[in-house]
Enzyme design. Sequence first.
Site, mmCIF file in Angstrom:
data_model
loop_
_atom_site.group_PDB
_atom_site.id
_atom_site.type_symbol
_atom_site.label_atom_id
_atom_site.label_comp_id
_atom_site.label_asym_id
_atom_site.label_seq_id
_atom_site.Cartn_x
_atom_site.Cartn_y
_atom_site.Cartn_z
ATOM 1 N N LYS A 1 1.009 -3.153 10.565
ATOM 2 C CA LYS A 1 2.369 -3.340 10.020
ATOM 3 C C LYS A 1 3.412 -2.507 10.777
ATOM 4 C CE LYS A 1 1.888 -2.025 5.680
ATOM 5 N NZ LYS A 1 0.470 -1.829 5.430
ATOM 6 N N ARG B 1 5.543 -2.928 -2.593
ATOM 7 C CA ARG B 1 4.095 -2.765 -2.707
ATOM 8 C C ARG B 1 3.618 -3.124 -4.113
ATOM 9 N NH1 ARG B 1 3.582 1.317 1.531
ATOM 10 N NH2 ARG B 1 1.430 1.827 1.978
ATOM 11 N N ARG C 1 -5.907 5.922 14.515
ATOM 12 C CA ARG C 1 -4.443 5.838 14.468
ATOM 13 C C ARG C 1 -3.771 7.202 14.636
ATOM 14 N NH1 ARG C 1 -1.446 2.866 9.618
ATOM 15 N NH2 ARG C 1 -2.164 4.525 8.240
ATOM 16 N N ARG D 1 -2.101 11.178 10.664
ATOM 17 C CA ARG D 1 -1.476 11.310 9.350
ATOM 18 C C ARG D 1 -2.364 12.083 8.378
ATOM 19 N NH1 ARG D 1 0.901 5.501 7.614
ATOM 20 N NH2 ARG D 1 0.025 6.258 5.658
ATOM 21 N N ARG E 1 -6.088 4.089 -1.108
ATOM 22 C CA ARG E 1 -4.982 3.207 -0.678
ATOM 23 C C ARG E 1 -5.445 1.760 -0.592
ATOM 24 N NH1 ARG E 1 -4.308 6.472 4.258
ATOM 25 N NH2 ARG E 1 -2.892 4.935 5.141
HETATM 26 P P1 AMP Z 1 2.612 3.886 4.495
HETATM 27 O O1 AMP Z 1 3.107 4.688 5.636
HETATM 28 O O2 AMP Z 1 3.376 2.603 4.308
HETATM 29 O O3 AMP Z 1 1.121 3.654 4.535
HETATM 30 O O4 AMP Z 1 2.899 4.746 3.168
HETATM 31 C C1 AMP Z 1 2.327 6.033 3.013
HETATM 32 C C2 AMP Z 1 2.374 6.447 1.548
HETATM 33 O O5 AMP Z 1 3.748 6.483 1.093
HETATM 34 C C3 AMP Z 1 1.668 5.515 0.578
HETATM 35 O O6 AMP Z 1 0.274 5.753 0.512
HETATM 36 C C4 AMP Z 1 2.385 5.855 -0.726
HETATM 37 O O7 AMP Z 1 1.949 7.103 -1.243
HETATM 38 C C5 AMP Z 1 3.836 6.051 -0.262
HETATM 39 N N1 AMP Z 1 4.586 4.769 -0.276
HETATM 40 C C6 AMP Z 1 5.139 4.139 0.794
HETATM 41 N N2 AMP Z 1 5.760 3.017 0.427
HETATM 42 C C7 AMP Z 1 5.594 2.910 -0.915
HETATM 43 C C8 AMP Z 1 5.986 1.959 -1.888
HETATM 44 N N3 AMP Z 1 6.681 0.852 -1.543
HETATM 45 N N4 AMP Z 1 5.641 2.180 -3.183
HETATM 46 C C9 AMP Z 1 4.961 3.277 -3.538
HETATM 47 N N5 AMP Z 1 4.536 4.211 -2.677
HETATM 48 C C10 AMP Z 1 4.846 4.041 -1.366
#
Ligand code: AMP
Length: 225
Positions: A17, A93, A130, A163, A174
Amino acid sequence: MNPGARLLILGKQGAGKGTQAVRLSRHYVVPHISTGDTFRQAVRSGSEFGQKAKQYLDVGELVPDELVIGMVRERLTRSDTSHRGFVLDGFPRTVPQAEALEDMLAPNGLHLAVDIEIDTGMVLARLASRRVCVDCGANYSVIDNPPRVPGLCDVCGGEVVQRDDDTEGAIRRRLELYDRETAPLIAWYAERQLLTRIDGLGTPDEVTERIVLEVDRRILRSAGG
Ligand code: AMP
């Protein structure tokens, strides 16, 4: 002139993504809005908001809808997104987030929700390799797409790191939350004729090409072409 685009990217962790969102934002000349990057920046800044978000991010839980929705609403009212559009990455999400987004975008709406499909078997390998830029969020892989200078971002020169939530426990959580909360959005957008499914296998260039083909077709159609 390139007219911009209003897009969002769905897909499991490790589907690519972030990589595709950065490429699409350059292609359509629109801002890349990553809620995950915004949270990670807030955590690094040590702000109160960041401290609140950190407790969720570290264990792979979702940040509560009202916090995320407020943050995206604020971002989408800035003139760059309201004029040209955006690529949303990591939002929505949950179904309540998708409903809130629909309200925020009225009367224009999205052009397309792009679901990047990938086998769960591929996900763990991709996540383990990653790396991500702490400043601009560009994604790398230590296996097949490392930064040109080790540890430094090709795009902005920022630091490239693993990360904190790419650990086994947080990844498992996740993925569970993806199946329970986010996968239903695929049907949600399909019902609204806003979904395209894209095969996430192949090089980043190949995947971008597949997405751009579908997005251009949709934009042309919605412009009455
Ligand atoms: P990502 O980088 O998109 O994988 O997001 C990393 C973390 O940020 C996720 O595991 C959530 O803890 C938080 N997060 C990001 N986007 C959202 C969202 N739309 N709703 C809730 N938590 C989010």
